[in-house]
Motif scaffolding. Structure first.
Motif, PDB file in Angstrom:
ATOM      1  N   VAL A  33      26.380  63.515   1.206  1.00  0.00           N
ATOM      2  CA  VAL A  33      27.228  64.601   1.690  1.00  0.00           C
ATOM      3  C   VAL A  33      26.852  64.875   3.140  1.00  0.00           C
ATOM      4  CG1 VAL A  33      25.641  66.371   0.788  1.00  0.00           C
ATOM      5  CG2 VAL A  33      28.047  66.962   1.220  1.00  0.00           C
ATOM      6  N   GLY A  34      27.820  65.265   3.950  1.00  0.00           N
ATOM      7  CA  GLY A  34      27.600  65.426   5.379  1.00  0.00           C
ATOM      8  C   GLY A  34      26.999  66.743   5.809  1.00  0.00           C
ATOM      9  N   ASP A  35      26.294  67.425   4.918  1.00  0.00           N
ATOM     10  CA  ASP A  35      25.675  68.712   5.256  1.00  0.00           C
ATOM     11  C   ASP A  35      24.620  69.057   4.200  1.00  0.00           C
ATOM     12  OD1 ASP A  35      26.068  71.204   7.095  1.00  0.00           O
ATOM     13  OD2 ASP A  35      25.998  72.065   5.088  1.00  0.00           O
ATOM     14  N   PRO A  36      23.581  69.823   4.567  1.00  0.00           N
ATOM     15  CA  PRO A  36      22.615  70.281   3.551  1.00  0.00           C
ATOM     16  C   PRO A  36      23.277  71.154   2.490  1.00  0.00           C
ATOM     17  CG  PRO A  36      21.650  70.468   5.721  1.00  0.00           C
ATOM     18  CD  PRO A  36      23.103  70.123   5.931  1.00  0.00           C
ATOM     19  N   TRP A  37      24.286  71.903   2.875  1.00  0.00           N
ATOM     20  CA  TRP A  37      25.284  72.537   2.027  1.00  0.00           C
ATOM     21  C   TRP A  37      24.772  73.528   0.979  1.00  0.00           C
ATOM     22  CZ3 TRP A  37      28.319  69.964  -2.475  1.00  0.00           C
ATOM     23  CH2 TRP A  37      29.336  70.809  -2.906  1.00  0.00           C
ATOM     24  N   LEU A  38      23.952  73.096   0.034  1.00  0.00           N
ATOM     25  CA  LEU A  38      23.619  73.957  -1.104  1.00  0.00           C
ATOM     26  C   LEU A  38      22.290  74.682  -0.944  1.00  0.00           C
ATOM     27  CD1 LEU A  38      24.892  71.699  -4.026  1.00  0.00           C
ATOM     28  CD2 LEU A  38      25.998  73.701  -3.029  1.00  0.00           C
ATOM     29  N   TYR A  39      21.872  74.905   0.310  1.00  0.00           N
ATOM     30  CA  TYR A  39      20.674  75.722   0.496  1.00  0.00           C
ATOM     31  C   TYR A  39      21.031  77.194   0.306  1.00  0.00           C
ATOM     32  CZ  TYR A  39      22.314  75.918   5.425  1.00  0.00           C
ATOM     33  OH  TYR A  39      23.043  76.070   6.574  1.00  0.00           O
ATOM     34  N   ASN A  40      20.007  78.041   0.207  1.00  0.00           N
ATOM     35  CA  ASN A  40      20.178  79.399  -0.289  1.00  0.00           C
ATOM     36  C   ASN A  40      21.268  80.205   0.411  1.00  0.00           C
ATOM     37  OD1 ASN A  40      18.045  78.820  -1.968  1.00  0.00           O
ATOM     38  ND2 ASN A  40      16.544  80.030  -0.863  1.00  0.00           N
TER      39      ASN A  40
END
Length: 227
Positions: A187-194
């Motif tokens: 996926v092109g982003d860390p996305w699921l961080y807090n």
């Protein structure tokens, strides 16, 4: 840096601030998984007791004076591990905030390439809709209808790699492939961080559901012999 000593602080399982992955980590644990962080090179031997390996937002020299760039040897070792049944997750970022050339050595092993671009650019909290992704009949995100991904890079695909999420303009921003007995999700982003699963988003965004769906799906990809 504290007391002149450098320390890791971003995208950690133990970090409960907006910058951490503690919420997603708890989701994994609720599904019966245990968490760890690999502090040495990702060789097939060092990963022999791991079922899922996640690499997030590799540092540039701007962010870290001594980044541990992924090299050809690392890519070969990880490809060997995935082929034997490992589940690999690669989370990049927009090209201004991630080291892509070496990351792409690894992604390329699986028919994927992080592009030097910026998708779903969001100026501020008044423009949430610019980061909206609608989801329907997705085999990974089965219970999720709308998510938020901002400032991501797109992903080029070849071989057996397939899209997992598309931006509104049709570009691929998440993808998946099978490789031997294993699986790779990128996926092109860390996305699921807090920051993006803690209820800060408008109520119609379901990043929290996406975090659950992805964790369950990744665990379901682990071959029975590796669980």
């Amino acid at each position: 840096m504290a007391g002149g000593i450098s320390s890791r602080y971003h995208y950690l399982w133990t970090d409960k601030a907006n910058s951490g992955f503690s919420i997603w980590g708890e989701i994994f644990k609720k599904q019966g998984a245990s968490l760890d962080t690999l502090g040495v090179a990702p060789t097939a031997k060092n990963l022999s007791t791991s079922s899922i390996y996640i690499i997030v937002d590799p540092d540039t020299k701007k962010e870290n004076p001594n980044p541990n760039y992924i090299n050809t040897k690392d890519a070969d070792q990880l490809a060997q591990w995935v082929k034997a049944g490992g589940v690999l997750v690669l989370m990049a970022n927009d090209s201004a905030n991630v080291e892509l050339p070496h990351f792409n050595i690894l992604a390329g092993r699986f028919g994927m390439h992080f592009n030097d671009d910026l998708q779903n650019h969001v100026i501020d909290d008044s423009h949430f809709n610019d980061g909206a992704i609608l989801i329907s009949n997705n085999p990974i995100f089965k219970n999720t209808k709308k998510v938020f991904l901002k400032d991501v890079c797109s992903i080029g695909l070849s071989g057996n790699a397939k899209p997992a999420l598309l931006a509104t303009n049709g570009t691929v921003i998440a993808a998946v492939t099978k490789f031997g007995k294993g699986t790779v999700f990128v996926v092109g982003d860390p996305w699921l961080y807090n920051e993006y699963v803690n209820g800060r988003l408008p109520a119609d965004y379901e990043n929290d559901k996406a975090a659950i769906d992805l964790a369950k799906w990744l665990l379901s990809q682990v071959p029975a012999g590796k669980k």
